[in-house]
Write an enzyme that holds these catalytic residues in place. Structure first.
Site, PDB file in Angstrom:
ATOM      1  NE  ARG A  54      -6.109   5.109   4.968  1.00 47.22           N
ATOM      2  CZ  ARG A  54      -7.340   4.727   4.659  1.00 47.22           C
ATOM      3  NH1 ARG A  54      -7.544   3.305   4.331  1.00 47.22           N
ATOM      4  NH2 ARG A  54      -8.403   4.939   4.541  1.00 47.22           N
ATOM      5  CG  MET A 107      -2.494  -7.115   9.955  1.00 44.24           C
ATOM      6  SD  MET A 107      -0.538  -6.675   9.224  1.00 44.24           S
ATOM      7  CE  MET A 107      -0.621  -6.444   7.141  1.00 44.24           C
ATOM      8  NE  ARG A 109      -5.603  -4.558  -2.419  1.00 44.30           N
ATOM      9  CZ  ARG A 109      -6.332  -4.594  -1.335  1.00 44.30           C
ATOM     10  NH1 ARG A 109      -5.781  -4.900  -0.115  1.00 44.30           N
ATOM     11  NH2 ARG A 109      -7.713  -4.742  -1.649  1.00 44.30           N
ATOM     12  CE  LYS A 158      -3.470  -0.364   2.010  1.00 38.31           C
ATOM     13  NZ  LYS A 158      -4.802  -0.109   2.855  1.00 38.31           N
ATOM     14  CB  CYS A 209       4.658 -43.009 -15.994  1.00 34.80           C
ATOM     15  SG  CYS A 209       5.380 -44.124 -14.887  1.00 34.80           S
ATOM     16  CG  HIS A 219     -13.353 -10.723   4.835  1.00 35.64           C
ATOM     17  ND1 HIS A 219     -13.965 -12.225   5.180  1.00 35.64           N
ATOM     18  CD2 HIS A 219     -12.017 -10.780   4.858  1.00 35.64           C
ATOM     19  CE1 HIS A 219     -12.051 -11.960   5.965  1.00 35.64           C
ATOM     20  NE2 HIS A 219     -11.991 -11.860   5.470  1.00 35.64           N
ATOM     21  N   GLY A 248      -8.364  -7.014   4.335  1.00 34.36           N
ATOM     22  CA  GLY A 248      -8.481  -7.167   5.908  1.00 34.36           C
ATOM     23  C   GLY A 248      -7.964  -7.878   6.981  1.00 34.36           C
TER      24      GLY A 248
HETATM   25  C1  PEP Z   1       5.449 -45.970  -9.575  1.00 34.04           C
HETATM   26  O1  PEP Z   1       5.333 -46.351  -8.274  1.00 34.04           O
HETATM   27  O2  PEP Z   1       5.773 -44.755  -9.350  1.00 34.04           O
HETATM   28  C2  PEP Z   1       4.654 -46.125 -10.562  1.00 34.04           C
HETATM   29  C3  PEP Z   1       3.945 -44.995 -11.946  1.00 34.04           C
HETATM   30  O3  PEP Z   1       3.453 -47.172 -10.690  1.00 34.04           O
HETATM   31  P1  PEP Z   1       2.563 -47.891  -9.460  1.00 34.04           P
HETATM   32  O4  PEP Z   1       1.973 -46.779  -8.635  1.00 34.04           O
HETATM   33  O5  PEP Z   1       1.435 -48.201 -11.057  1.00 34.04           O
HETATM   34  O6  PEP Z   1       3.059 -49.055  -9.037  1.00 34.04           O
END
Ligand code: PEP
Ligand code: MG
Length: 939
Positions: free
Chosen positions: A127, A138, A371, A58, A888, A493, A136
């Site tokens: 303020r 403080m 702001r 501010k 994955c 608020h 709001g």
């Molecule tokens: C993992 O282990 O990260 C994986 C992708 O395989 P899962 O979760 O099926 O064991």
């Protein structure tokens, strides 16, 4: 201030900074800076970020607006450094008070008014304002400088006794609650009594004499409740108000907010002392808040609320029904035109949508704050895209301004239209209010924040209902699925906080009367009563409230601005974004959301389907090769059909199919249940009751199953006969899977589909496992291709899920043509904790106690698991340059882990289909941040 003084101040250009003006301390930086001393501040705070850290958001923006020549009332900022010093020692740091008084004297000089002078009193506000906005959370005190004498002077000078006494009673009330720690209720109760006595709705309709009496009664309340007098000395008021604002940094609500918003605890707040301008000087005065664009939809139009004849807190508190800002164009056309001009100018200057506070005092506009505006996810995306089109920001900036949470929000549930129609037909539509934060929420009503928090901990779905929320309610708002209030506007608020945290909220439902004492809300026109614990469904997108539970559904991601922005993100990212999908419909969805391949198909999921499970069980129970061969022959066409569907859905893109992974007992009934069944059947037989032939057969089958389950039983199945071990143990099964993959690939390729299967072998620990397994499987693949006279492009690779695999990745890469990190298993095996049990037992304790900074199953543990990954990448690519590597595990959809994968130079992340858009943005952020961090010449 009188209008003439105001005009004089507005027309003076910001004066040159004079470092002497604020009582310089020898070497150290001053604790106090006037709004027109920005150049001075910038001598020690070089970046805008540092200026904000010192003056608070501010203070920094008030100084910047002053520099731009905008109408800001004169004032000064006590720095966050002063606050930190105060909070550290509990005392005023040396020299601070002298600097503050010197700055005040300056204000007296500029305005020609004097603090405590009954003939021409100077009044200021005090303020809070931290580096990051905490709306709001403080404290603020207005009208400092009023006492029994100066109030009369003010009445005389303005010719408006009602206004003067109103300002005085406000000071006593605010000061009493904020500085002296008295509850607000006795003050509000007295006001309510007077409104009732006079038969008026608003405080603004009380008369001067009433307010004078009320002010006197307020002083008594202070004496009774605080055990001391309300201070008449303006300097004492200022000193204690400054202290109270410093302390409000440590208040519970501020701490709760910081925790939720990830704001560090050690920043402190600045304190802004600003000459008062009054929006409550009669009908020609007003006060309001506005955003330079609509922060719910992103539409490019000034949006906000104001109140005639009111002071700032009236608008934000949502106690009086506000007017939409467009109305100001009719009531005060000149002030409105200037406000619009300033709004545009500020947006251009900051290159960002602004949230502004203003006051019109007898026709003259004053800017009290600007702001960066908080906004809904939808608005964030729309605004980012629009600002690029208006050439205010670059595409890179636009992508960086949208957060993964914003994108995630598009995936939030909405009400199912059918269920909504049914709710309407059943007359369960209760009322409507303002749709201030989108999304659907269904929950049980909790009438206060503590109850909401407690219920949420008990895993209940909660909608918190209040007349209006106050900063003390934040913990309940965070815990609730949604927020419902009977009062308040778009900038109340409740609305601000809900929007920031992505909580669906409906506010200002005037038809509801909320009684927190009786813990019920009455629907005025029908006298329906809602009680604590009742289910309601609220729609923050439309502002509707329903009784009971309306079903929810996922929205579509068809927002054109989002599609455009994600398209830009795709051009900036280096990481590919793939999806974990087991079925063609998931693959199609993932592809629609932008996935560029399948990174994990868990084939065992197909085996769990009802018509297949008995086959898989028979396979496991088989005693001879012939028996096994027969079942595999039956499974083959089913698997082939699965893969055909996947290949078709992903035409032209890689599909990574993981061979069977889980321990076999997972396909069989639980041991204890089976034992019970067998015992029951045996007992019946022993007791001589008649056994039908089918019962006899069942008993035989169950006995065999029980034997097998007992044989397969492992103390620690997650570390047992699974993954590649299972493939080696039961070669026919994985051979069948590979045959199914290649038969499917040949078949769809014949139909013109471009297939690219990647066969992934899980849970490898030793190169020899791959040597054994991969050879056999490649033979099978080649056999199918020879039979079908077709060449398919394919790869064999492995998951890196066990530390030993990471440590020997050089050897493993001599065989595997790609790696995919299975960080779910890699995390459990690196930590030596069970992914199935830890999170519900000691891991929670570890996190509460801070033994682990975060859950390693949520965010990759960079220091441990990450180090193994780094090693695997380096060793793997040493053996096989250009080795294709992805991830994955669940971390593939987590923005923080995605940034780490980017730094590791992985080729892609693979996550669940609904995370794909989030991952696309997070991957772009990682690339753009890396670019920003590199010195310009080296990009
Ligand atoms: C993992 O282990 O990260 C994986 C992708 O395989 P899962 O979760 O099926 O064991
Ligand atoms: Mg795994």
């Amino acid at each position: 201030m009188t209008p003439s003084t105001l005009r004089r101040l507005r027309s003076t250009s910001p004066r040159r900074s004079s470092p002497r003006a604020t009582h310089p301390r020898s070497k150290a930086r001053s604790f106090v800076f006037r709004f027109d001393q920005l150049a001075e501040v910038k001598r020690s705070a070089r970046t805008w970020d540092e200026v904000k850290a010192l003056l608070g958001g501010k203070g920094a923006n008030l100084a910047e607006m002053t520099r731009l020549g905008l109408p800001v009332p004169p004032g000064f900022t006590v720095t966050t450094e002063a606050c930190r010093a105060f909070l550290r020692s509990g005392n005023w740091p040396r020299g601070l008070w002298e600097e503050e008084v010197a700055a005040l004297r300056e204000l007296e000089g500029r305005t020609g008014k004097r603090f405590g002078d009954a003939s021409n009193p100077l009044l200021v506000s005090c303020r809070s304002g931290a580096k990051f906005s905490m709306p709001g959370m403080m404290d603020t005190v207005l009208n400092i400088g009023l006492n029994g004498e100066t109030v009369k002077g003010l009445a005389r000078l303005t010719g408006d006794a009602r206004f003067a006494w109103d300002a005085y009673r406000r000071l006593i009330q605010m000061y009493g609650t904020v500085v002296m720690g008295i509850r607000d209720e006795p003050f509000e109760q007295l006001l309510a009594e007077w409104r009732a006595r006079r038969g008026v709705e608003n405080d603004a309709d009380l008369r001067a004499e009433d307010l004078r009496t009320i002010a006197g009664r307020f002083r008594e309340i202070v004496r009774e409740q605080a055990g001391r007098e309300f201070p008449d000395d303006p300097l004492e008021q200022l000193r204690l108000a400054t202290e109270a604002v410093f302390r409000s940094w440590q208040g519970k609500r501020a701490q709760d907010y910081r925790k939720a918003a990830g704001i560090p605890d050690d920043l402190g707040t600045a304190v802004n002392i600003v000459v008062m301008v009054f929006g409550n000087m009669g009908k020609g005065s007003a006060t309001g808040v506005a955003t330079t664009r609509n922060v719910s939809t992103g539409e490019n139009e000034l949006e906000g609320d104001y109140l005639l004849n009111a002071q700032g807190e009236d608008v934000v508190a949502g106690i009086r029904a506000t007017q939409p800002i467009a109305q100001l164009a009719e009531e005060m056309p000149e002030a409105f035109a200037e406000l619009k001009r300033i709004a545009r100018l500020l947006e251009k200057h900051y290159r960002e949508v602004q949230d502004i506070e203003f006051t019109v005092e007898r026709g003259v506009l004053w800017m009290l704050q600007t702001r960066d505006a908080k906004r809904t996810a939808r608005a964030a995306v729309q605004i980012a895209v629009d600002l690029v089109k208006e050439k205010l920001i670059t595409r890179e900036e636009a992508v960086l301004r949208v957060t993964p949470e914003h994108v995630d929000f598009f995936l939030h549930p909405q009400f199912d239209p059918e269920s909504m129609r049914a709710a309407r037909a059943d007359r369960r539509h209760l009322a409507s209010g303002l749709n201030v934060s989108p999304g659907a929420a269904v929950g049980q009503l909790a009438f206060d924040a503590d109850t909401a928090e407690r219920w949420a901990k008990e895993k209940k779905a909660v909608v918190m209902i209040r007349a209006e929320t106050k900063p003390d309610d934040v913990h309940g708002m965070l815990a609730a699925r949604g927020i419902l209030t009977s009062r308040g506007g778009r900038t109340s608020h409740a609305a601000l906080v809900a929007r920031q945290f992505g909580k669906p909220a409906v506010v200002g439902v005037m038809a509801l009367e909320v009684d927190p004492e009786k813990r019920e809300a009455i629907l005025k026109r029908s006298s329906t009563v809602l009680r604590e614990g009742d289910w309601v469904s609220i729609d923050g997108t439309t502002g509707e409230v329903f009784l009971g539970q309306v079903e929810t559904m996922q929205p579509s991601l068809e927002d054109p601005a989002l599609i455009e922005l994600l398209g830009w993100a795709d051009r900036f990212r280096r990481l590919g974004v793939w999806a974990n999908a087991d079925y063609p419909r998931d693959a199609e969805r993932a592809r629609g959301l932008g996935a560029e391949g399948i990174g994990l198909c868990r084939t065992e999921h197909m085996f769990f389907e009802t018509e297949r499970l008995p086959l898989v069980q028979t396979l496991i129970l088989s005693r001879s090769e012939e028996e096994r061969g027969e079942v595999l022959r039956q499974l083959l066409p089913l698997q082939r059909a699965d893969f055909e569907g996947l290949f078709r859905a992903m035409d032209g893109q890689p599909v990574t199919i993981r061979l069977i992974d889980p321990p076999l007992h997972e396909f069989l009934p639980a041991h204890d249940a089976l034992l019970r069944e067998v015992t029951e059947l045996e007992t019946r037989q022993e007791l001589g009751s008649e056994t039908t032939p089918s019962e006899a057969a069942t008993l035989e089958l169950k006995r065999r199953m029980l034997e097998t389950v007992e044989r397969l039983r492992e103390m620690n199945p997650m570390l047992g006969l699974r993954g590649v071990r299972l493939g080696i143990h039961m070669p026919g099964l994985v051979r069948m899977q590979v045959r199914a993959i290649f038969e499917a690939a040949c078949k769809v390729a014949e139909a013109g589909v471009r297939v690219f299967p990647k066969i992934m072998i899980p849970l490898v620990t030793h190169g020899n496992e791959l040597r054994w397994e991969q050879k056999a499987l490649e033979e099978e693949a080649r056999a199918v291709m020879a039979e079908r006279k077709r060449k398919i492009r394919y790869r064999f690779g492995t998951m890196i899920e066990i530390p030993r695999a990471a440590l020997t990745a050089d050897e493993i890469a001599s065989l595997a043509q790609f790696f995919s990190f299975g960080t779910n298993d890699l995390t459990q095996t690196t930590f030596g904790i069970s992914r199935d049990d830890a999170e519900t037992s000691f891991l929670a304790e570890y996190l509460t106690a801070g033994i682990l900074p975060e859950n390693p199953f949520d965010h990759l543990d960079e220091a441990g698991v990450g180090r193994l990954m780094q090693m695997a990448v380096d060793l793997g690519r040493k053996t096989r340059p250009g080795l294709d590597i992805g991830i994955c595990g669940e971390h593939g959809g987590d923005p923080k882990s995605i940034a780490f994968c980017h730094r590791l130079n992985l080729d892609y992340v693979s996550c669940s289909p609904f995370r794909v858009p989030v991952a696309r943005l997070a991957a772009a952020h990682a690339a753009l941040r890396e670019r920003q961090a590199k010195p310009a010449g080296r990009r």
